[in-house]
Design a protein around this motif. Structure first.
Motif, short mmCIF file in Angstrom:
data_model
loop_
_atom_site.label_atom_id
_atom_site.label_comp_id
_atom_site.label_asym_id
_atom_site.label_seq_id
_atom_site.Cartn_x
_atom_site.Cartn_y
_atom_site.Cartn_z
N ASP A 64 0.82 -1.21 0.00
CA ASP A 64 0.00 0.00 0.00
C ASP A 64 0.86 1.26 0.00
O ASP A 64 0.46 2.29 0.54
CB ASP A 64 -0.95 0.01 1.20
N ASP A 65 2.02 1.19 -0.62
CA ASP A 65 2.93 2.34 -0.67
C ASP A 65 2.57 3.21 -1.87
O ASP A 65 3.09 3.01 -2.99
CB ASP A 65 4.38 1.85 -0.76
N PHE A 66 1.70 4.18 -1.66
CA PHE A 66 1.25 5.03 -2.77
C PHE A 66 2.32 6.04 -3.18
O PHE A 66 2.32 6.53 -4.31
CB PHE A 66 -0.05 5.74 -2.39
N GLN A 67 3.22 6.38 -2.27
CA GLN A 67 4.33 7.26 -2.64
C GLN A 67 5.23 6.59 -3.67
O GLN A 67 5.58 7.17 -4.70
CB GLN A 67 5.14 7.62 -1.38
N LEU A 68 5.58 5.33 -3.41
CA LEU A 68 6.39 4.57 -4.37
C LEU A 68 5.62 4.35 -5.67
O LEU A 68 6.20 4.41 -6.77
CB LEU A 68 6.78 3.23 -3.75
N THR A 69 4.32 4.12 -5.54
CA THR A 69 3.49 3.93 -6.73
C THR A 69 3.52 5.16 -7.62
O THR A 69 3.64 5.07 -8.85
CB THR A 69 2.04 3.61 -6.33
N TYR A 70 3.44 6.34 -7.00
CA TYR A 70 3.45 7.58 -7.78
C TYR A 70 4.79 7.76 -8.48
O TYR A 70 4.84 8.17 -9.65
CB TYR A 70 3.17 8.77 -6.86
#
Length: 600
Positions: free
Chosen positions: A57-63
């Protein structure tokens, strides 16, 4: 030691995922499934609700990963767009990429308010997240299906899908900031940000593309580093422009466009490595998005999300497309196909991660709805892309030549590259069809010996011919080396049974064969019609419906149509049967033979 073992497991897992993606591509091609769905399914299987059980759930890495992948994909889209193909498509594509995104977002918002119970501003944010078509999905599916579209339709789709992401990104960021600040941002500030994003993005893209082209031509790099320089330069253009307050997505697309239309060194190598980089970027995006989603949470919003997906495909996108294309004279079937190819992909889910990063209310709802919309678009629109193109009559009956081409970069030479072919038995090159004026023979390999064209004389079967040609024209040589036995059936299907010279006036053809022709074309030649329809660059297999028949390009010389195939529909055959030749009058087949030019 545990850290080293964990690192080894990570490397092994990554390699196995890439191998699984390669293997699944063969399966997807066999069954006609969009390959992007395979990566999405792999991610979901590895995710929290799948057998892998990996909670990610790492949305920072996803972005970060999504921005990197999208930059590579958009650069690849620009890198494959020639300026000649933009004629007649730039205006409609720009309209779809700007006004079309706004209209789509607004219409989706109207459906999201009652279906999801959102406030108007929140509904507009959801509409903005899924408003743009996905360049990765469009580029990939068009190529993987082997579709050759009418020039203006194909160019409009490619330019739109590559350039509409900046509008969707700006709308999403603007509305996210507006909701997060409780409407503290003024309309003037938003307008200034929009102008800054467009102007700085355009300037950064043009300067960045020129810089990349200059670096490729200026520096003598070791073999294999030119493609690496190009990819790193594209990502740098994206980063510098974004830091300067511009649209990095617009900049990187324009940079690719600039490089594609300037003479650059090692262009064939750059394209080859870019293919691999784009494939990995697409796979990475969809894999990460599959890891992020929790299928059990999708069930809560599945019904309203499917309603929004159907509304988007059947109402919002078609309405926006028709309104945007109305001033440009597109036919109904062309507008219908362009609206159907409004594929949603990883960009929508990538933008849905922005509210998650900011911590907006309903952030999970945006993400889950966007995921369902993307999945429905790939399943329904992606799987029916090729049938829709043929059903709506926008696919050209052009078959890629079944020959392998070897392209070699020439150090110190920007205007030509060397291309090599195996001379197949009974190919056109052996039947007397000469080289175009822009290509010339370089050498011939025969029985293990390297010969000059003068020493080799006429080509023979199983020779290896190496030619010099401009980089943008290389693919047009493929048809010279296709083995005839592999193309006879396709030739009959494409060109019909009759052939005539491209310089013959169509009225003469109509008079002999009882064809019904509009007055606007009766006094013109087939060569003139094809030159106008295909912006001066027709290719073998291009076709035009004229009255009760279909004309197809059969042979070219210096990009001018010299021989045209004639194919009749059932209605035309009835007309010809009614107008049977009188006794003593030459038959239809005999008249056709009179127009068949002598081969050189």
């Amino acid at each position: 030691m545990e850290a080293i073992a964990a690192a080894n497991w990570i490397l092994l897992s990554g390699a196995l995922l890439v191998l699984a993606g390669i293997a699944s591509s063969l399966l997807a091609t066999r069954f006609g499934a969009p390959l992007l769905l395979v990566f999405l399914a792999i991610g979901m299987l590895l995710g929290e609700d799948g057998p892998g059980g990996l909670a990610f759930d790492d949305f920072q890495l996803t972005y970060v990963l999504g921005s990197l992948a999208l930059a590579i994909i958009l650069f690849d889209g620009g890198l494959r767009t020639q300026a000649a193909r933009m004629a007649g498509a730039l205006g409609p594509a720009a309209m779809l990429a700007t006004l079309g995104v706004l209209l789509t977002a607004g219409l989706v918002a109207l459906a999201a308010i009652p279906l999801l119970g959102l406030e108007p501003l929140q509904a507009l944010l959801l509409g903005s997240i899924i408003a743009s078509t996905d360049a990765a999905a469009v580029f990939f599916l068009l190529r993987s299906n082997g579709l050759h579209l009418h020039r203006r339709v194909g160019s409009t789709l490619e330019i739109e899908s590559g350039s509409n992401d900046p509008a969707a990104v700006f709308l999403t960021l603007m509305l996210t900031a507006l909701i997060a600040s409780d409407n503290a941002v003024t309309a003037t500030q938003l307008l200034v940000q929009l102008l800054q994003a467009v102007l700085v993005g355009t300037l950064g893209g043009v300067l960045g593309g020129r810089t990349i082209a200059w670096a490729l031509n200026r520096f003598e790099l070791p073999s294999g580093l030119h493609p690496v320089l190009t990819v790193a330069g594209a990502v740098s253009v994206f980063g510098v422009t974004s830091v300067a307050g511009g649209s990095g997505f617009l900049a990187v697309y324009l940079a690719g466009l600039v490089v594609a239309n300037r003479p650059v060194r090692a262009y064939a190598n750059v394209l080859s490595v870019q293919d691999a980089a784009t494939w990995l970027a697409q796979g990475m995006m969809f894999l990460v998005l599959g890891l992020l989603v929790t299928p059990s949470k999708l069930l809560v919003v599945l019904v309203p999300a499917l309603g929004i997906a159907l509304f988007l495909m059947l109402v919002a996108r078609p309405v926006a497309t028709v309104l945007c294309l109305a001033p440009f004279g597109f036919r109904r079937n062309e507008a219908a196909f362009i609206s159907w190819v409004g594929l949603r992909g990883a960009v929508g889910v990538f933008l849905a991660s922005v509210p998650k990063l900011v911590g907006l209310p309903n952030a999970d709802l945006y993400f889950n709805v966007a995921f369902v919309v993307v999945l429905a678009s790939l399943l329904i629109q992606g799987w029916t892309l090729a049938p829709a193109a043929h059903r709506l009559g926008v696919a050209l009956p052009r078959r890629d030549a079944p020959t392998r081409r070897i392209e070699l970069d020439l150090p110190g030479q920007l205007h030509y590259e060397m291309v090599g072919y195996r001379v197949a038995p009974d190919c056109a090159a052996l039947r007397g069809v000469g080289l175009p004026s822009w290509a010339r023979g370089a050498l011939v390999v025969r029985d293990g010996q390297v010969l000059t064209p003068e020493q080799a004389g006429a080509l023979r079967a199983e020779d290896y011919a190496y030619l010099l040609a401009p980089p943008g024209h290389v693919a047009k040589l493929d048809w010279l080396f296709v083995e005839r036995s592999e193309g006879l059936e396709a030739e009959r299907e494409l060109f019909g049974s009759f052939t005539f010279d491209g310089s013959v006036v169509l009225r003469d053809i109509a008079d002999y064969y009882g064809m019904l022709l509009p007055e606007s074309v009766a006094g013109r030649t087939a060569a003139e019609l094809f030159a106008e329809r295909y912006e001066g660059a027709p290719q073998v297999g291009d076709r035009i419906a004229v009255g009760t028949a279909i004309l197809m390009v059969r042979e070219l010389e210096d990009e001018r149509v010299t021989q045209v195939g004639l194919k009749f529909g059932s209605a035309a055959l009835n007309l010809i049967a009614d107008a049977a030749p009188q006794v003593g009058r030459p038959s239809i087949r005999q008249r056709l033979r009179r127009w068949r030019p002598r081969r050189r």
